[in-house]
Design a protein around this motif. Structure first.
Motif, PDB file in Angstrom:
ATOM      1  N   GLY A 375      63.220  25.168  60.069  1.00  0.00           N
ATOM      2  CA  GLY A 375      63.022  24.407  61.302  1.00  0.00           C
ATOM      3  C   GLY A 375      63.908  24.927  62.417  1.00  0.00           C
ATOM      4  N   ALA A 376      65.189  25.159  62.104  1.00  0.00           N
ATOM      5  CA  ALA A 376      66.138  25.585  63.130  1.00  0.00           C
ATOM      6  C   ALA A 376      65.740  26.943  63.700  1.00  0.00           C
ATOM      7  CB  ALA A 376      67.540  25.653  62.542  1.00  0.00           C
ATOM      8  N   LEU A 377      65.356  27.864  62.818  1.00  0.00           N
ATOM      9  CA  LEU A 377      64.996  29.203  63.303  1.00  0.00           C
ATOM     10  C   LEU A 377      63.719  29.159  64.140  1.00  0.00           C
ATOM     11  CD1 LEU A 377      65.871  31.490  60.267  1.00  0.00           C
ATOM     12  CD2 LEU A 377      67.188  31.041  62.337  1.00  0.00           C
ATOM     13  N   SER A 378      62.800  28.256  63.768  1.00  0.00           N
ATOM     14  CA  SER A 378      61.576  28.161  64.563  1.00  0.00           C
ATOM     15  C   SER A 378      61.888  27.635  65.964  1.00  0.00           C
ATOM     16  CB  SER A 378      60.560  27.258  63.871  1.00  0.00           C
ATOM     17  OG  SER A 378      59.439  27.088  64.702  1.00  0.00           O
ATOM     18  N   VAL A 379      62.683  26.555  66.056  1.00  0.00           N
ATOM     19  CA  VAL A 379      63.004  26.025  67.393  1.00  0.00           C
ATOM     20  C   VAL A 379      63.776  27.062  68.192  1.00  0.00           C
ATOM     21  CG1 VAL A 379      64.163  24.216  68.681  1.00  0.00           C
ATOM     22  CG2 VAL A 379      63.042  23.657  66.553  1.00  0.00           C
ATOM     23  N   ALA A 380      64.655  27.799  67.520  1.00  0.00           N
ATOM     24  CA  ALA A 380      65.458  28.789  68.238  1.00  0.00           C
ATOM     25  C   ALA A 380      64.629  30.000  68.663  1.00  0.00           C
ATOM     26  CB  ALA A 380      66.621  29.239  67.363  1.00  0.00           C
ATOM     27  N   GLY A 381      63.437  30.145  68.085  1.00  0.00           N
ATOM     28  CA  GLY A 381      62.564  31.240  68.513  1.00  0.00           C
ATOM     29  C   GLY A 381      62.826  32.542  67.782  1.00  0.00           C
ATOM     30  N   VAL A 415      68.899  32.105  73.628  1.00  0.00           N
ATOM     31  CA  VAL A 415      70.072  32.604  72.903  1.00  0.00           C
ATOM     32  C   VAL A 415      71.031  31.435  72.617  1.00  0.00           C
ATOM     33  CG1 VAL A 415      72.051  34.154  72.988  1.00  0.00           C
ATOM     34  CG2 VAL A 415      69.859  34.863  73.955  1.00  0.00           C
ATOM     35  N   LEU A 416      71.220  30.584  73.654  1.00  0.00           N
ATOM     36  CA  LEU A 416      72.047  29.385  73.467  1.00  0.00           C
ATOM     37  C   LEU A 416      71.502  28.523  72.334  1.00  0.00           C
ATOM     38  CD1 LEU A 416      72.859  27.891  76.996  1.00  0.00           C
ATOM     39  CD2 LEU A 416      74.446  28.774  75.300  1.00  0.00           C
ATOM     40  N   THR A 417      70.173  28.367  72.314  1.00  0.00           N
ATOM     41  CA  THR A 417      69.541  27.544  71.282  1.00  0.00           C
ATOM     42  C   THR A 417      69.865  28.082  69.901  1.00  0.00           C
ATOM     43  OG1 THR A 417      67.729  27.288  72.843  1.00  0.00           O
ATOM     44  CG2 THR A 417      67.359  26.487  70.620  1.00  0.00           C
ATOM     45  N   LEU A 418      69.707  29.411  69.762  1.00  0.00           N
ATOM     46  CA  LEU A 418      70.004  30.024  68.469  1.00  0.00           C
ATOM     47  C   LEU A 418      71.464  29.777  68.096  1.00  0.00           C
ATOM     48  CD1 LEU A 418      68.974  31.746  66.181  1.00  0.00           C
ATOM     49  CD2 LEU A 418      69.680  33.777  67.426  1.00  0.00           C
ATOM     50  N   TRP A 419      72.341  29.869  69.097  1.00  0.00           N
ATOM     51  CA  TRP A 419      73.769  29.696  68.874  1.00  0.00           C
ATOM     52  C   TRP A 419      74.067  28.310  68.286  1.00  0.00           C
ATOM     53  CZ3 TRP A 419      77.805  30.192  73.465  1.00  0.00           C
ATOM     54  CH2 TRP A 419      79.100  30.159  72.919  1.00  0.00           C
ATOM     55  N   TYR A 420      73.571  27.241  68.961  1.00  0.00           N
ATOM     56  CA  TYR A 420      73.949  25.923  68.437  1.00  0.00           C
ATOM     57  C   TYR A 420      73.252  25.607  67.121  1.00  0.00           C
ATOM     58  CZ  TYR A 420      70.066  23.767  71.208  1.00  0.00           C
ATOM     59  OH  TYR A 420      68.863  23.426  71.756  1.00  0.00           O
ATOM     60  N   TYR A 421      72.083  26.194  66.887  1.00  0.00           N
ATOM     61  CA  TYR A 421      71.456  25.944  65.579  1.00  0.00           C
ATOM     62  C   TYR A 421      72.203  26.674  64.464  1.00  0.00           C
ATOM     63  CZ  TYR A 421      67.689  22.980  66.929  1.00  0.00           C
ATOM     64  OH  TYR A 421      66.986  21.899  67.346  1.00  0.00           O
ATOM     65  N   LEU A 422      72.757  27.842  64.800  1.00  0.00           N
ATOM     66  CA  LEU A 422      73.558  28.525  63.775  1.00  0.00           C
ATOM     67  C   LEU A 422      74.828  27.735  63.484  1.00  0.00           C
ATOM     68  CD1 LEU A 422      73.092  32.301  64.584  1.00  0.00           C
ATOM     69  CD2 LEU A 422      72.067  30.919  62.771  1.00  0.00           C
ATOM     70  N   ILE A 423      75.434  27.151  64.536  1.00  0.00           N
ATOM     71  CA  ILE A 423      76.603  26.291  64.321  1.00  0.00           C
ATOM     72  C   ILE A 423      76.228  25.149  63.377  1.00  0.00           C
ATOM     73  CG2 ILE A 423      78.159  24.643  65.415  1.00  0.00           C
ATOM     74  CD1 ILE A 423      78.187  26.347  67.878  1.00  0.00           C
ATOM     75  N   LEU A 424      75.073  24.537  63.662  1.00  0.00           N
ATOM     76  CA  LEU A 424      74.630  23.406  62.833  1.00  0.00           C
ATOM     77  C   LEU A 424      74.471  23.828  61.375  1.00  0.00           C
ATOM     78  CD1 LEU A 424      71.951  20.829  63.824  1.00  0.00           C
ATOM     79  CD2 LEU A 424      71.838  21.855  61.588  1.00  0.00           C
ATOM     80  N   GLN A 425      73.753  24.935  61.173  1.00  0.00           N
ATOM     81  CA  GLN A 425      73.508  25.391  59.807  1.00  0.00           C
ATOM     82  C   GLN A 425      74.812  25.723  59.094  1.00  0.00           C
ATOM     83  OE1 GLN A 425      70.786  25.728  57.841  1.00  0.00           O
ATOM     84  NE2 GLN A 425      69.653  24.621  59.376  1.00  0.00           N
ATOM     85  N   ARG A 426      75.692  26.427  59.810  1.00  0.00           N
ATOM     86  CA  ARG A 426      76.919  26.883  59.174  1.00  0.00           C
ATOM     87  C   ARG A 426      77.794  25.687  58.799  1.00  0.00           C
ATOM     88  NH1 ARG A 426      81.949  28.295  60.483  1.00  0.00           N
ATOM     89  NH2 ARG A 426      81.646  27.699  62.650  1.00  0.00           N
ATOM     90  N   LYS A 427      77.958  24.772  59.741  1.00  0.00           N
ATOM     91  CA  LYS A 427      78.859  23.656  59.475  1.00  0.00           C
ATOM     92  C   LYS A 427      78.306  22.712  58.413  1.00  0.00           C
ATOM     93  CE  LYS A 427      81.644  23.417  63.583  1.00  0.00           C
ATOM     94  NZ  LYS A 427      81.858  22.781  64.870  1.00  0.00           N
ATOM     95  N   ALA A 428      76.982  22.505  58.421  1.00  0.00           N
ATOM     96  CA  ALA A 428      76.425  21.521  57.500  1.00  0.00           C
ATOM     97  C   ALA A 428      76.173  22.134  56.123  1.00  0.00           C
ATOM     98  CB  ALA A 428      75.143  20.952  58.067  1.00  0.00           C
ATOM     99  N   PHE A 429      75.545  23.295  56.085  1.00  0.00           N
ATOM    100  CA  PHE A 429      74.996  23.756  54.815  1.00  0.00           C
ATOM    101  C   PHE A 429      75.715  24.957  54.201  1.00  0.00           C
ATOM    102  CE2 PHE A 429      71.361  21.745  57.011  1.00  0.00           C
ATOM    103  CZ  PHE A 429      71.180  20.715  56.109  1.00  0.00           C
ATOM    104  N   PHE A 430      76.272  25.839  55.048  1.00  0.00           N
ATOM    105  CA  PHE A 430      76.882  27.042  54.488  1.00  0.00           C
ATOM    106  C   PHE A 430      78.391  26.864  54.334  1.00  0.00           C
ATOM    107  CE2 PHE A 430      73.171  29.141  56.843  1.00  0.00           C
ATOM    108  CZ  PHE A 430      72.338  28.866  55.781  1.00  0.00           C
ATOM    109  N   GLY A 431      79.050  27.929  53.950  1.00  0.00           N
ATOM    110  CA  GLY A 431      80.504  27.873  53.798  1.00  0.00           C
ATOM    111  C   GLY A 431      80.898  27.251  52.469  1.00  0.00           C
ATOM    112  N   LYS A 432      82.177  26.869  52.394  1.00  0.00           N
ATOM    113  CA  LYS A 432      82.695  26.325  51.141  1.00  0.00           C
ATOM    114  C   LYS A 432      82.292  24.872  51.001  1.00  0.00           C
ATOM    115  CE  LYS A 432      86.860  25.900  49.589  1.00  0.00           C
ATOM    116  NZ  LYS A 432      88.260  25.778  49.772  1.00  0.00           N
TER     117      LYS A 432
END
Lengths: 484, 160
Positions: A375-381, A415-432
């Protein structure tokens, strides 16, 4: 029998509270979802073939008496109906598990169906006053649904939403009244005909401004967006999905487009006003989304920004711009519906909406994380998902029309859209994985199933974009370029 | 003409008072007075049905509901509004009145006179034959309202 879009959800909604007395959960789940599934199947199969011979107008008799029950369907209406039924069915399925702890499920489905009926009625009506009434039907149901959890901030958000929405309705009603006073008619055709013969450019300008403000508030375009980041996150997740995915588009963008294209006709000045309002929305809301810590607030600001893209394409008014804007409407409805549903899964599993507290959830909730990424990648284009093609169409259309500045804004904002969606994905789902979430489990079956279906649709929109464009989007855009 | 003007001025005056009044009961009564005047204006302009509904429903029924609700709730300390909020309404009112004075006359001159009698015949003809789709919408609004009340005033069942 397109009157079913209105009559069926209303009839089922009317009996649901009684059904709820007999069976608290199973029957309301079944009835609510069966209704929405039926309407979706009907849209995809039956209604499409009805339109083969051009726009359709149906008139009903009341036990042999002629009454004025008239509904109309054209390519644009059918396209919107498809979006409404798709998202509302996914939301209905998701609600089976998600709404368990809210209680009063029969009542919940009744309100949801009334809201769907309101949106369907708005899409099918051919008359300015009908548009206003069905706007209110959907709105009244949505006020109650936003406050459904009955907590303090939900009630406050609902009240704020109610107040601003009333201002919007008042502006719309004044404009309708002035047009009725001038032309003596309320149906689209009569008003458009009446305006042709009247030397009243000033009045049309005032009405356009009122409609822009009213529907702009409903669509949450900047600077009329203040209510949305409160109202949409406070609602239960499936309702956030309907509000962001559908309601702002049907009662804002659709109604605005219908009136500006089929009644007033898009003038160059109006087109510029629409496009620049949209461009401001795209940029301002994208920056605001960047700074959010609450996952649902971030998604809500993203909705404001993406509605900007839709209006940018539609406001341009060229065939390609319209196709791009409408395609983005469908893509955003599916993807944002999906993202809000996922935020609900996360909130139910962890009890928080704060992105800072999450982390590493992908290990515990792989389905939610995976569908959320789609979903995030689709909205970000990001290619090859649907959102990429629709944004590309909008940008190409802007360049073709010589609106280079707006095209650059659209590219940079994505580009901004992609940026905040990557923040969302990283903080919520990725990482430790945060130790607190060691025992978190994947969402229950129906919730996961609904998000998987939506994610598949988002992917499908990207892969099959040419045929989606040909069968659904092009007929809709044609209606707008041809006018009535 | 003078009577008409007096009615209009009274309508605006009572509407403004309804917003500015600090006491909710006074506010409700001012609103009722405003809609009573509006009802009379409707009658004088040849719209008796609109007048009847305005006076019976808005001035009568809704006022009774307001006053009943206010009587049933307890006052728990005054909520102080910020000064800004108190300033906003008069400011908007003045701006609106200015725009009204500047624009409306020109606008109204351009609006062609429509015949004042209902074209479709009687009231019931217009309601049942011409505006039937509105009635469907009205039914939906009422349903939405009833479900909203049921949802917002429900007791949370601990077993749910």
């Amino acid at each position: 029998m397109i009157f079913l879009y209105l009559a069926l959800p209303l009839a089922v909604a009317a009996v649901l509270p009684l059904v709820g007395k007999v069976s608290k959960k199973t029957l309301p789940d079944l009835l609510g979802n069966a209704t929405m599934a039926f309407l979706l199947v009907y849209t995809a199969t039956g209604a499409k073939s009805l339109l083969a011979g051009g726009p359709l107008v149906q008139r009903l008799d009341w036990f042999g008496e002629t009454v004025n029950l008239q509904v109309a369907l054209d390519g644009f209406g059918l396209f919107m109906l498809l979006a409404v039924q798709l998202v509302s069915l996914a939301v209905g399925l998701f609600s089976i598990d998600y709404m368990e702890h809210y209680g009063a499920k029969a009542n919940y489905y009744a309100l949801l169906l009334v809201m769907v009926a309101g949106m369907n009625g708005l899409i099918l009506s051919t008359d300015l006053f009908n548009i206003y009434i069905f706007l209110e039907v959907a709105a009244v149901a949505s006020y109650a649904l936003v406050a459904y959890g009955l907590e303090h901030d939900e009630l406050e958000a609902s009240f704020k939403y109610l107040m601003l929405s009333v201002v919007a309705s008042a502006a719309i009603l004044v404009a309708v009244a002035v047009l009725f006073g001038m032309t003596g008619g309320l149906s689209f055709a009569a008003v458009a005909e009446g305006l042709k013969t009247l030397p009243a450019r000033g009045v049309v300008a005032v009405c356009s401004a009122l409609f822009l403000m009213g529907f702009g508030l409903k669509a949450a375009l900047v600077p009329f967006h203040a209510w949305l980041p409160d109202a949409h996150p406070s609602a239960p997740a499936p309702i956030s999905a309907v509000l962001s995915g559908l309601l702002i588009k049907v009662s804002g963008v659709y109604a605005l487009t219908r009136i500006f294209f089929n009644i007033f006709g898009l003038t160059p000045a109006l087109s510029q006003v629409l496009m620049w309002t949209a461009a401001v929305s795209v940029v301002v809301a994208a920056f605001l989304a960047l700074g959010q810590k609450d996952i649902k607030r971030m998604l809500a600001y993203s909705s404001v920004s993406q509605v900007g893209y839709i209006v940018l394409g539609i406001g341009l008014g060229t065939p390609l711009g319209l196709a791009g804007g409408l395609f983005h409407l469908l893509n955003h409805a599916l993807a944002k519906g999906l993202l809000f549903l996922n935020s609900g899964s996360v909130q139910q599993a962890t009890g928080t909406r704060d992105l800072e507290e999450m982390g590493g959830l992908a290990r515990r909730m792989p389905v939610t994380a995976g569908t959320s990424l789609v979903g995030a990648l689709s909205v970000a284009g990001v290619p090859p998902l649907g959102g990429f093609w629709s944004k590309l169409l909008i940008i190409i259309a802007l360049v073709q029309a010589g609106e280079g500045v707006l095209a650059v804004i659209a590219v940079l904002a994505s580009v901004l859209t992609l940026w905040y969606y990557l923040i969302l994905q990283r903080k919520a789902f990725f990482g430790k994985l945060n130790e607190r979430w060691r025992d978190v489990r994947e969402a229950p079956f129906w919730m996961a199933a609904a998000t998987v279906v939506l994610a598949l649709l988002v992917i499908g929109m990207g892969i099959l974009f040419a045929s989606v464009l040909r069968t659904w989007i092009q007929p809709a855009a044609d209606v707008l370029t041809r006018g009535f | 003409m003078i009577l008409h003007l007096a009615l209009l001025v009274g309508l605006v005056l009572f509407s403004v008072l309804a917003i500015l009044a600090r006491d909710l009961i006074k506010s409700a009564i001012c609103l009722a007075a405003a809609s009573l005047l509006l009802g009379i204006i409707f009658f004088r302009m040849g719209a008796p049905y609109a007048g009847v509904f305005e006076i019976s429903v808005v001035a009568g029924l809704i006022t009774v509901l307001f006053i009943l609700t206010i009587a049933l709730t307890k006052t728990e300390g005054d909520v102080r509004e910020s000064k800004l909020v108190r300033m906003v309404f008069p400011l908007f009112f003045v701006i609106f009145a200015l725009i009204d004075a500047l624009v409306m006359k020109g606008l109204l001159a351009k609006i062609p006179m429509l015949e004042s009698a209902a074209r479709g015949g009687t009231f019931s003809d217009v309601l049942w034959r011409e505006r039937t789709f509105d009635l469907v919408g009205q039914i939906a609004v009422i349903l939405a309202g009833v479900f909203a009340v049921l949802a917002l005033f429900r007791k949370r069942d601990p077993h749910d």
